[in-house]
Design a protein around this motif. Sequence first.
Motif, PDB file in Angstrom:
ATOM      1  N   GLY A  41     -23.799 103.424  13.293  1.00  0.00           N
ATOM      2  CA  GLY A  41     -24.220 104.230  14.432  1.00  0.00           C
ATOM      3  C   GLY A  41     -24.929 103.409  15.488  1.00  0.00           C
ATOM      4  O   GLY A  41     -24.743 103.614  16.689  1.00  0.00           O
ATOM      5  N   ARG A  42     -25.725 102.425  15.026  1.00  0.00           N
ATOM      6  CA  ARG A  42     -26.530 101.617  15.948  1.00  0.00           C
ATOM      7  C   ARG A  42     -26.407 100.140  15.599  1.00  0.00           C
ATOM      8  O   ARG A  42     -27.258  99.593  14.892  1.00  0.00           O
ATOM      9  CB  ARG A  42     -27.992 102.056  15.881  1.00  0.00           C
ATOM     10  N   PRO A  43     -25.369  99.455  16.065  1.00  0.00           N
ATOM     11  CA  PRO A  43     -25.227  98.031  15.769  1.00  0.00           C
ATOM     12  C   PRO A  43     -26.243  97.193  16.533  1.00  0.00           C
ATOM     13  O   PRO A  43     -26.676  97.569  17.628  1.00  0.00           O
ATOM     14  CB  PRO A  43     -23.802  97.714  16.219  1.00  0.00           C
ATOM     15  N   GLY A  44     -26.619  96.064  15.939  1.00  0.00           N
ATOM     16  CA  GLY A  44     -27.512  95.141  16.618  1.00  0.00           C
ATOM     17  C   GLY A  44     -26.771  94.315  17.657  1.00  0.00           C
ATOM     18  O   GLY A  44     -25.550  94.432  17.831  1.00  0.00           O
ATOM     19  N   ILE A  45     -27.488  93.447  18.352  1.00  0.00           N
ATOM     20  CA  ILE A  45     -26.895  92.633  19.417  1.00  0.00           C
ATOM     21  C   ILE A  45     -25.905  91.630  18.839  1.00  0.00           C
ATOM     22  O   ILE A  45     -24.808  91.438  19.368  1.00  0.00           O
ATOM     23  CB  ILE A  45     -28.003  91.904  20.213  1.00  0.00           C
ATOM     24  N   ASN A  46     -26.280  90.959  17.752  1.00  0.00           N
ATOM     25  CA  ASN A  46     -25.425  89.938  17.152  1.00  0.00           C
ATOM     26  C   ASN A  46     -24.798  90.473  15.866  1.00  0.00           C
ATOM     27  O   ASN A  46     -25.054  89.979  14.777  1.00  0.00           O
ATOM     28  CB  ASN A  46     -26.232  88.668  16.870  1.00  0.00           C
ATOM     29  N   ALA A  47     -23.960  91.489  16.011  1.00  0.00           N
ATOM     30  CA  ALA A  47     -23.352  92.125  14.844  1.00  0.00           C
ATOM     31  C   ALA A  47     -22.292  91.213  14.223  1.00  0.00           C
ATOM     32  O   ALA A  47     -21.694  90.372  14.894  1.00  0.00           O
ATOM     33  CB  ALA A  47     -22.736  93.458  15.246  1.00  0.00           C
ATOM     34  N   ASP A  48     -22.058  91.391  12.920  1.00  0.00           N
ATOM     35  CA  ASP A  48     -21.025  90.630  12.221  1.00  0.00           C
ATOM     36  C   ASP A  48     -19.639  91.015  12.739  1.00  0.00           C
ATOM     37  O   ASP A  48     -19.436  92.090  13.299  1.00  0.00           O
ATOM     38  CB  ASP A  48     -21.106  90.909  10.713  1.00  0.00           C
ATOM     39  N   TRP A  49     -18.667  90.128  12.501  1.00  0.00           N
ATOM     40  CA  TRP A  49     -17.301  90.345  13.018  1.00  0.00           C
ATOM     41  C   TRP A  49     -16.664  91.599  12.435  1.00  0.00           C
ATOM     42  O   TRP A  49     -15.772  92.194  13.057  1.00  0.00           O
ATOM     43  CB  TRP A  49     -16.419  89.132  12.713  1.00  0.00           C
ATOM     44  N   PHE A  50     -17.114  92.021  11.271  1.00  0.00           N
ATOM     45  CA  PHE A  50     -16.509  93.186  10.621  1.00  0.00           C
ATOM     46  C   PHE A  50     -17.241  94.485  10.957  1.00  0.00           C
ATOM     47  O   PHE A  50     -16.972  95.523  10.372  1.00  0.00           O
ATOM     48  CB  PHE A  50     -16.488  92.994   9.099  1.00  0.00           C
ATOM     49  N   THR A  51     -18.168  94.421  11.911  1.00  0.00           N
ATOM     50  CA  THR A  51     -18.971  95.589  12.277  1.00  0.00           C
ATOM     51  C   THR A  51     -18.371  96.297  13.492  1.00  0.00           C
ATOM     52  O   THR A  51     -18.007  95.651  14.483  1.00  0.00           O
ATOM     53  CB  THR A  51     -20.416  95.167  12.595  1.00  0.00           C
ATOM     54  N   TYR A  52     -18.278  97.617  13.407  1.00  0.00           N
ATOM     55  CA  TYR A  52     -17.718  98.424  14.491  1.00  0.00           C
ATOM     56  C   TYR A  52     -18.682  99.569  14.823  1.00  0.00           C
ATOM     57  O   TYR A  52     -19.344 100.100  13.927  1.00  0.00           O
ATOM     58  CB  TYR A  52     -16.361  99.014  14.096  1.00  0.00           C
ATOM     59  N   LYS A  53     -18.719  99.936  16.082  1.00  0.00           N
ATOM     60  CA  LYS A  53     -19.594 101.034  16.495  1.00  0.00           C
ATOM     61  C   LYS A  53     -18.909 102.360  16.199  1.00  0.00           C
ATOM     62  O   LYS A  53     -17.818 102.627  16.705  1.00  0.00           O
ATOM     63  CB  LYS A  53     -19.945 100.920  17.970  1.00  0.00           C
ATOM     64  N   LEU A  54     -19.537 103.173  15.386  1.00  0.00           N
ATOM     65  CA  LEU A  54     -18.955 104.442  14.973  1.00  0.00           C
ATOM     66  C   LEU A  54     -18.664 105.344  16.170  1.00  0.00           C
ATOM     67  O   LEU A  54     -17.605 105.951  16.264  1.00  0.00           O
ATOM     68  CB  LEU A  54     -19.891 105.152  13.986  1.00  0.00           C
ATOM     69  N   HIS A  55     -19.626 105.428  17.078  1.00  0.00           N
ATOM     70  CA  HIS A  55     -19.441 106.222  18.293  1.00  0.00           C
ATOM     71  C   HIS A  55     -19.172 105.247  19.437  1.00  0.00           C
ATOM     72  O   HIS A  55     -19.962 105.095  20.350  1.00  0.00           O
ATOM     73  CB  HIS A  55     -20.675 107.081  18.565  1.00  0.00           C
ATOM     74  N   GLY A  56     -18.022 104.557  19.350  1.00  0.00           N
ATOM     75  CA  GLY A  56     -17.723 103.453  20.254  1.00  0.00           C
ATOM     76  C   GLY A  56     -17.482 103.886  21.680  1.00  0.00           C
ATOM     77  O   GLY A  56     -17.068 105.013  21.951  1.00  0.00           O
ATOM     78  N   GLY A  57     -17.725 102.974  22.611  1.00  0.00           N
ATOM     79  CA  GLY A  57     -17.477 103.253  24.017  1.00  0.00           C
ATOM     80  C   GLY A  57     -18.626 103.975  24.685  1.00  0.00           C
ATOM     81  O   GLY A  57     -19.411 104.677  24.052  1.00  0.00           O
ATOM     82  N   GLN A  58     -18.717 103.803  25.969  1.00  0.00           N
ATOM     83  CA  GLN A  58     -19.829 104.353  26.734  1.00  0.00           C
ATOM     84  C   GLN A  58     -19.875 105.881  26.656  1.00  0.00           C
ATOM     85  O   GLN A  58     -20.938 106.467  26.454  1.00  0.00           O
ATOM     86  CB  GLN A  58     -19.712 103.913  28.193  1.00  0.00           C
ATOM     87  N   TRP A  59     -18.693 106.527  26.806  1.00  0.00           N
ATOM     88  CA  TRP A  59     -18.689 107.984  26.834  1.00  0.00           C
ATOM     89  C   TRP A  59     -19.018 108.580  25.466  1.00  0.00           C
ATOM     90  O   TRP A  59     -19.775 109.552  25.375  1.00  0.00           O
ATOM     91  CB  TRP A  59     -17.334 108.492  27.329  1.00  0.00           C
ATOM     92  N   LEU A  60     -18.454 107.986  24.407  1.00  0.00           N
ATOM     93  CA  LEU A  60     -18.754 108.501  23.066  1.00  0.00           C
ATOM     94  C   LEU A  60     -20.228 108.305  22.723  1.00  0.00           C
ATOM     95  O   LEU A  60     -20.835 109.142  22.068  1.00  0.00           O
ATOM     96  CB  LEU A  60     -17.876 107.815  22.023  1.00  0.00           C
ATOM     97  N   SER A  61     -20.795 107.175  23.153  1.00  0.00           N
ATOM     98  CA  SER A  61     -22.223 106.940  22.910  1.00  0.00           C
ATOM     99  C   SER A  61     -23.068 107.987  23.622  1.00  0.00           C
ATOM    100  O   SER A  61     -24.072 108.476  23.094  1.00  0.00           O
ATOM    101  CB  SER A  61     -22.617 105.536  23.374  1.00  0.00           C
TER     102      SER A  61
END
Length: 410
Positions: A41-61
């Motif tokens: 839900g809330r990834p950090g600035i330096n997220a791992d390569w396998f990390t994805y934002k669940l509510h991705g994109g500006q509008w979904l956020s």
Amino acid sequence: MSNIAIISKSDSTGGGASRIAASLARLLNDLPEYEAHHWVGRPGINADWFTYKLHGGQWLSLIQGVCAIGSRTIGLPDFLTPELFIHLQRKSVNYDLYHFHDISFTFSPIALKWLAMRKPIIWTMHDCSPFTGGCIAPLDCQAVYSGCNKCPQLNKLPLGTKIDFTGAMQNFKIKLLGDYPIVIIVPSQWLAKEAIKVVNFKVKPIVIPNFVDTAIFKPLDKNIVREILGLPKDRFIVLLTATNLSDKHKGNYYAVEALKQLKSKPLIIAIGKLDEHQNIFFKGLEVVTTGYIYNDQLLAQYYACANIFLYPTLADTFGCVAIEAMACGTPAIAFSTGGVPEIIDHDQNGWLVKPKDTQGLAAGLEIAINEPLRLKSWGKNARLKAEKHFNRDLFINRHLALYDKVLSKL
């Protein structure tokens, strides 16, 4: 190759539960037979390569933020979040298995039910929220066993609402866990017993303790580490840590009261978030504050430089910070609560006292300060227990065995 989706509130920059989720994803991706994606839900600035934002994109956020506020306005915190609507529109799901961790602010139980009807689900419970009306730890509240109502934590996060639908939310989760073959993992026997008091599980909870990377968290020469960190070599150092030092569940109020009772005044290192206006919290004590430390190597140095770790949690179901300190050869003095007694053996690798007993904490600290040989024995045994019971291989192998069992039923 098996494709695994791991879902949690944050990544390795978050609290203990999210750090465990991120570590599990990393370990799985080191194996050729698995590919794991970590949805957060809330990834950090330096997220791992396998990390994805669940509510991705500006509008979904933006929609996620609106849902977080809106769901609390109507008294149903986190039941109406964007992924619910996204999943309801999807005709298929792409992973072989979904493994949930901490999902407050992140994933709707309704969406989890939708997935459970279509794919294998594993849910690691890091706290009590999966079977309460929303609170992470009921503390002294007994309503959780008879049916949540008149919640004393209603206005506190993760609930944060004025309308009490905790009974309805608890009933939904109890029915979800009782009706669907969701495989439950818990880090401690204590949490398993608490959950079973509330839920008639379709699948009995499986205990897999958290782990510590003993190659990073290890004993170091205290004099050298203190010189690196700019700390005095001749002082007795007590370590305190929490994501938020003023979090009442972490019990640091009791730690401060115990420290004020000591005849000699040690130097205190406080790791975690603490607003400037909260510095009065440590008034009268000599304290070095570091803020929250995201780097494991630096965190291990602070653990290793301390003489004792003061761990007055009131509600932890396991406690990653305790096994990290123990792996560094720094024993803990703690309240005998939650899953803590499964980590610390009294007067063998640390010291346990009754919850909220500040005199007991002070007595343990006096022993640590005045009996160096006893303290040394605690530290040696603490490292041995971390190596034997909380190592990486045990953790990943137990998960792999469970994954194989679940996936073999497809």
